[in-house]
Design a protein around this motif. Structure first.
Motif, PDB file in Angstrom:
ATOM      1  N   ILE A   5     -37.334  23.228 112.155  1.00  0.00           N
ATOM      2  CA  ILE A   5     -37.433  24.634 111.590  1.00  0.00           C
ATOM      3  C   ILE A   5     -36.687  25.586 112.496  1.00  0.00           C
ATOM      4  CG2 ILE A   5     -39.588  24.790 113.117  1.00  0.00           C
ATOM      5  CD1 ILE A   5     -40.644  26.617 110.522  1.00  0.00           C
ATOM      6  N   ASP A   6     -36.189  26.210 111.598  1.00  0.00           N
ATOM      7  CA  ASP A   6     -35.250  27.442 112.191  1.00  0.00           C
ATOM      8  C   ASP A   6     -36.075  28.628 112.266  1.00  0.00           C
ATOM      9  OD1 ASP A   6     -32.784  28.363 113.225  1.00  0.00           O
ATOM     10  OD2 ASP A   6     -32.152  28.889 111.176  1.00  0.00           O
ATOM     11  N   SER A   7     -36.863  28.941 113.099  1.00  0.00           N
ATOM     12  CA  SER A   7     -37.744  30.019 113.399  1.00  0.00           C
ATOM     13  C   SER A   7     -38.150  30.055 114.690  1.00  0.00           C
ATOM     14  CB  SER A   7     -39.187  29.426 112.555  1.00  0.00           C
ATOM     15  OG  SER A   7     -40.263  30.556 112.691  1.00  0.00           O
ATOM     16  N   THR A  27     -33.932  28.160 117.534  1.00  0.00           N
ATOM     17  CA  THR A  27     -34.035  29.646 117.853  1.00  0.00           C
ATOM     18  C   THR A  27     -32.877  30.166 117.860  1.00  0.00           C
ATOM     19  OG1 THR A  27     -34.301  29.693 119.917  1.00  0.00           O
ATOM     20  CG2 THR A  27     -36.428  29.066 118.689  1.00  0.00           C
ATOM     21  N   ASN A  28     -32.647  31.424 117.525  1.00  0.00           N
ATOM     22  CA  ASN A  28     -31.434  32.343 118.147  1.00  0.00           C
ATOM     23  C   ASN A  28     -32.093  34.032 118.275  1.00  0.00           C
ATOM     24  OD1 ASN A  28     -31.766  33.940 115.640  1.00  0.00           O
ATOM     25  ND2 ASN A  28     -30.342  32.341 114.523  1.00  0.00           N
ATOM     26  N   PRO A  29     -31.353  34.544 118.718  1.00  0.00           N
ATOM     27  CA  PRO A  29     -31.751  35.931 119.468  1.00  0.00           C
ATOM     28  C   PRO A  29     -32.173  36.756 118.278  1.00  0.00           C
ATOM     29  CG  PRO A  29     -29.443  35.572 120.310  1.00  0.00           C
ATOM     30  CD  PRO A  29     -29.908  34.313 119.478  1.00  0.00           C
ATOM     31  N   SER A  30     -31.766  36.649 117.044  1.00  0.00           N
ATOM     32  CA  SER A  30     -32.279  37.279 115.877  1.00  0.00           C
ATOM     33  C   SER A  30     -33.571  37.098 115.379  1.00  0.00           C
ATOM     34  CB  SER A  30     -31.392  37.334 114.737  1.00  0.00           C
ATOM     35  OG  SER A  30     -29.805  37.393 114.990  1.00  0.00           O
ATOM     36  N   LEU A  31     -33.887  35.485 115.378  1.00  0.00           N
ATOM     37  CA  LEU A  31     -35.176  35.030 115.090  1.00  0.00           C
ATOM     38  C   LEU A  31     -36.303  35.431 116.172  1.00  0.00           C
ATOM     39  CD1 LEU A  31     -33.926  31.348 113.889  1.00  0.00           C
ATOM     40  CD2 LEU A  31     -35.039  33.422 112.274  1.00  0.00           C
ATOM     41  N   VAL A  32     -35.981  35.471 117.411  1.00  0.00           N
ATOM     42  CA  VAL A  32     -36.670  35.911 118.568  1.00  0.00           C
ATOM     43  C   VAL A  32     -37.043  37.389 118.254  1.00  0.00           C
ATOM     44  CG1 VAL A  32     -37.363  36.053 120.870  1.00  0.00           C
ATOM     45  CG2 VAL A  32     -36.064  34.039 119.956  1.00  0.00           C
ATOM     46  N   VAL A  82     -30.110  23.757 125.181  1.00  0.00           N
ATOM     47  CA  VAL A  82     -29.353  25.014 125.365  1.00  0.00           C
ATOM     48  C   VAL A  82     -28.301  25.258 124.409  1.00  0.00           C
ATOM     49  CG1 VAL A  82     -28.027  26.510 127.010  1.00  0.00           C
ATOM     50  CG2 VAL A  82     -29.556  25.081 127.929  1.00  0.00           C
ATOM     51  N   LYS A  83     -28.443  26.286 123.507  1.00  0.00           N
ATOM     52  CA  LYS A  83     -27.550  26.577 122.464  1.00  0.00           C
ATOM     53  C   LYS A  83     -26.375  27.643 122.907  1.00  0.00           C
ATOM     54  CE  LYS A  83     -28.598  27.699 117.561  1.00  0.00           C
ATOM     55  NZ  LYS A  83     -29.460  28.513 116.668  1.00  0.00           N
ATOM     56  N   VAL A  84     -25.435  27.170 122.891  1.00  0.00           N
ATOM     57  CA  VAL A  84     -24.323  28.120 123.184  1.00  0.00           C
ATOM     58  C   VAL A  84     -23.140  28.152 122.137  1.00  0.00           C
ATOM     59  CG1 VAL A  84     -24.260  27.459 125.552  1.00  0.00           C
ATOM     60  CG2 VAL A  84     -23.125  26.044 124.077  1.00  0.00           C
ATOM     61  N   PRO A 118     -23.000  23.715 112.522  1.00  0.00           N
ATOM     62  CA  PRO A 118     -22.174  24.398 111.370  1.00  0.00           C
ATOM     63  C   PRO A 118     -23.176  25.106 110.639  1.00  0.00           C
ATOM     64  CG  PRO A 118     -22.357  21.987 110.840  1.00  0.00           C
ATOM     65  CD  PRO A 118     -23.098  22.052 112.167  1.00  0.00           C
ATOM     66  N   PHE A 119     -23.024  26.390 110.284  1.00  0.00           N
ATOM     67  CA  PHE A 119     -23.627  27.411 109.555  1.00  0.00           C
ATOM     68  C   PHE A 119     -23.176  27.330 108.412  1.00  0.00           C
ATOM     69  CE2 PHE A 119     -25.557  30.754 112.712  1.00  0.00           C
ATOM     70  CZ  PHE A 119     -25.896  29.747 113.560  1.00  0.00           C
ATOM     71  N   VAL A 120     -23.888  26.767 107.267  1.00  0.00           N
ATOM     72  CA  VAL A 120     -23.484  26.427 105.958  1.00  0.00           C
ATOM     73  C   VAL A 120     -23.647  27.876 105.055  1.00  0.00           C
ATOM     74  CG1 VAL A 120     -23.432  23.776 105.992  1.00  0.00           C
ATOM     75  CG2 VAL A 120     -25.508  25.208 105.374  1.00  0.00           C
ATOM     76  N   GLY A 121     -24.698  28.380 105.261  1.00  0.00           N
ATOM     77  CA  GLY A 121     -24.939  29.520 104.320  1.00  0.00           C
ATOM     78  C   GLY A 121     -24.118  30.651 104.627  1.00  0.00           C
ATOM     79  N   ARG A 122     -23.811  31.048 105.822  1.00  0.00           N
ATOM     80  CA  ARG A 122     -22.739  31.875 106.130  1.00  0.00           C
ATOM     81  C   ARG A 122     -21.432  31.718 105.711  1.00  0.00           C
ATOM     82  NH1 ARG A 122     -24.844  34.474 112.071  1.00  0.00           N
ATOM     83  NH2 ARG A 122     -27.034  34.120 111.471  1.00  0.00           N
ATOM     84  N   LEU A 123     -21.130  30.533 105.570  1.00  0.00           N
ATOM     85  CA  LEU A 123     -19.681  30.240 104.942  1.00  0.00           C
ATOM     86  C   LEU A 123     -19.766  30.473 103.439  1.00  0.00           C
ATOM     87  CD1 LEU A 123     -18.665  27.036 107.039  1.00  0.00           C
ATOM     88  CD2 LEU A 123     -17.119  29.071 106.680  1.00  0.00           C
ATOM     89  N   VAL A 152     -27.272  20.598 110.788  1.00  0.00           N
ATOM     90  CA  VAL A 152     -26.842  21.570 109.782  1.00  0.00           C
ATOM     91  C   VAL A 152     -27.817  22.688 109.892  1.00  0.00           C
ATOM     92  CG1 VAL A 152     -26.434  22.075 107.104  1.00  0.00           C
ATOM     93  CG2 VAL A 152     -26.078  19.866 108.393  1.00  0.00           C
ATOM     94  N   ALA A 153     -27.017  24.210 109.870  1.00  0.00           N
ATOM     95  CA  ALA A 153     -27.845  25.133 110.078  1.00  0.00           C
ATOM     96  C   ALA A 153     -27.451  26.248 109.206  1.00  0.00           C
ATOM     97  CB  ALA A 153     -27.483  25.666 111.603  1.00  0.00           C
ATOM     98  N   SER A 154     -28.265  27.498 109.030  1.00  0.00           N
ATOM     99  CA  SER A 154     -28.038  28.478 108.156  1.00  0.00           C
ATOM    100  C   SER A 154     -28.359  27.851 106.802  1.00  0.00           C
ATOM    101  CB  SER A 154     -26.436  29.044 108.341  1.00  0.00           C
ATOM    102  OG  SER A 154     -26.216  30.186 107.506  1.00  0.00           O
ATOM    103  N   ILE A 155     -29.277  27.037 106.708  1.00  0.00           N
ATOM    104  CA  ILE A 155     -29.459  26.368 105.328  1.00  0.00           C
ATOM    105  C   ILE A 155     -30.424  27.396 104.690  1.00  0.00           C
ATOM    106  CG2 ILE A 155     -31.314  24.797 104.646  1.00  0.00           C
ATOM    107  CD1 ILE A 155     -29.963  22.644 106.408  1.00  0.00           C
ATOM    108  N   ARG A 156     -29.996  27.443 103.217  1.00  0.00           N
ATOM    109  CA  ARG A 156     -30.651  28.681 102.425  1.00  0.00           C
ATOM    110  C   ARG A 156     -31.535  27.889 101.332  1.00  0.00           C
ATOM    111  NH1 ARG A 156     -26.924  32.840 103.348  1.00  0.00           N
ATOM    112  NH2 ARG A 156     -27.132  32.708 105.898  1.00  0.00           N
ATOM    113  N   ASN A 157     -31.453  26.643 100.943  1.00  0.00           N
ATOM    114  CA  ASN A 157     -31.894  26.059  99.950  1.00  0.00           C
ATOM    115  C   ASN A 157     -32.197  24.586  99.885  1.00  0.00           C
ATOM    116  OD1 ASN A 157     -29.618  24.941  98.872  1.00  0.00           O
ATOM    117  ND2 ASN A 157     -28.984  27.129  98.272  1.00  0.00           N
TER     118      ASN A 157
HETATM  119  O1  G3P Z   1     -30.190  29.459 113.635  1.00  0.00           O
HETATM  120  C1  G3P Z   1     -29.171  29.762 113.179  1.00  0.00           C
HETATM  121  C2  G3P Z   1     -29.015  29.588 111.844  1.00  0.00           C
HETATM  122  O2  G3P Z   1     -29.809  28.674 111.129  1.00  0.00           O
HETATM  123  C3  G3P Z   1     -29.024  31.059 111.280  1.00  0.00           C
HETATM  124  O3  G3P Z   1     -29.027  30.906 109.734  1.00  0.00           O
HETATM  125  O4  G3P Z   1     -29.820  32.378 107.613  1.00  0.00           O
HETATM  126  O5  G3P Z   1     -29.105  33.786 109.573  1.00  0.00           O
HETATM  127  O6  G3P Z   1     -27.253  32.440 108.509  1.00  0.00           O
HETATM  128  P1  G3P Z   1     -28.900  32.432 108.662  1.00  0.00           P
END
Ligand code: G3P
Length: 207
Positions: A5-7, A27-32, A82-84, A118-123, A152-157
């Motif tokens: 879970i990306d949260s 997690t990432n800084p935005s999610l925190v 550790v995510k870098v 890889p951030f698929v949604g952002r691509l 696979v990250a940045s999944i939208r659907n």
């Molecule tokens: O955690 C990184 C990534 O999955 C963020 O996704 O939706 O902000 O592009 P998103």
């Protein structure tokens, strides 16, 4: 295929974890920041709750700072990865994040990363096919037998999840909403409705 879970929202994580649906957390800084809570408390709770890999991200941009922060982060638990945002090699398990090209992924694998994200949604957002990049990474890693896992990250659907699974990606990390969507199908709803309706007609039900 593993599901993460990306949260950083402990309520969301607790719910999907109690259903046995997740193998780890990213997690990432935005999610925190979105939780409005302190980093220490959020991360400590997550690391205690979920046994699987928990990706926590560094914010330093230089290798020395990343290693220093990485060493701090792994104190939260044995399950910390550790995510870098750049590649470096070391004894700490790393998740190389913000990957947008197959050659970046090749570099990360050569540097010994445990995961590439890889951030698929952002691509997709900039009209490039995110899943095409995943397909290329999976192929390159198979060609050279890299042990780096494709996360696979940045999944939208759910289509992103399906395509990633068909391509043989090792992990899909997804927001709470997408995990819920995976359970849904209109024919399932219709089927349940029909069964319940028919059940009403059955006499002598449970004692
Ligand atoms: O955690 C990184 C990534 O999955 C963020 O996704 O939706 O902000 O592009 P998103």
């Amino acid at each position: 295929m593993k599901f993460f879970i990306d949260s950083a929202d402990i309520k969301e994580i607790r719910e999907v974890h109690s259903l046995g649906l997740i193998d780890g957390v990213t997690t990432n800084p935005s999610l925190v920041a979105k939780t409005g809570r302190g980093f220490n408390e959020v991360v400590s709770e997550i690391c205690k709750l979920v046994a699987g890999p928990i990706s926590l991200e560094t914010v330093s941009l230089d290798a020395e700072g990343m290693v220093r922060e990485g060493e701090e982060l792994i104190r939260y638990g044995k399950n910390v990865v550790v995510k870098v945002p750049l590649t470096f090699e070391g004894r700490i398990k790393t998740n190389v994040t913000l990957c947008f090209s197959p050659v970046q992924a090749l570099l990360a694998a050569k540097a010994g990363a445990a995961y590439i994200s890889p951030f698929v949604g952002r691509l997709d957002d900039i009209s490039q096919s995110g899943m095409e990049v995943v397909e290329q990474i999976v192929k390159i890693y198979a060609n050279y037998h890299f042990s780096t896992e494709v996360l696979v990250a940045s999944i939208r659907n759910p289509i992103h999840v399906l395509t990633a699974a068909l391509m043989g990606a090792h992990v899909a990390t997804m927001p709470y909403a997408v995990i819920k969507q995976l359970t849904q199908h209109p024919l399932t709803d219709v089927g349940i409705e029909r069964f319940l309706k028919d059940w009403e007609k059955v006499p002598n039900k449970f004692k």
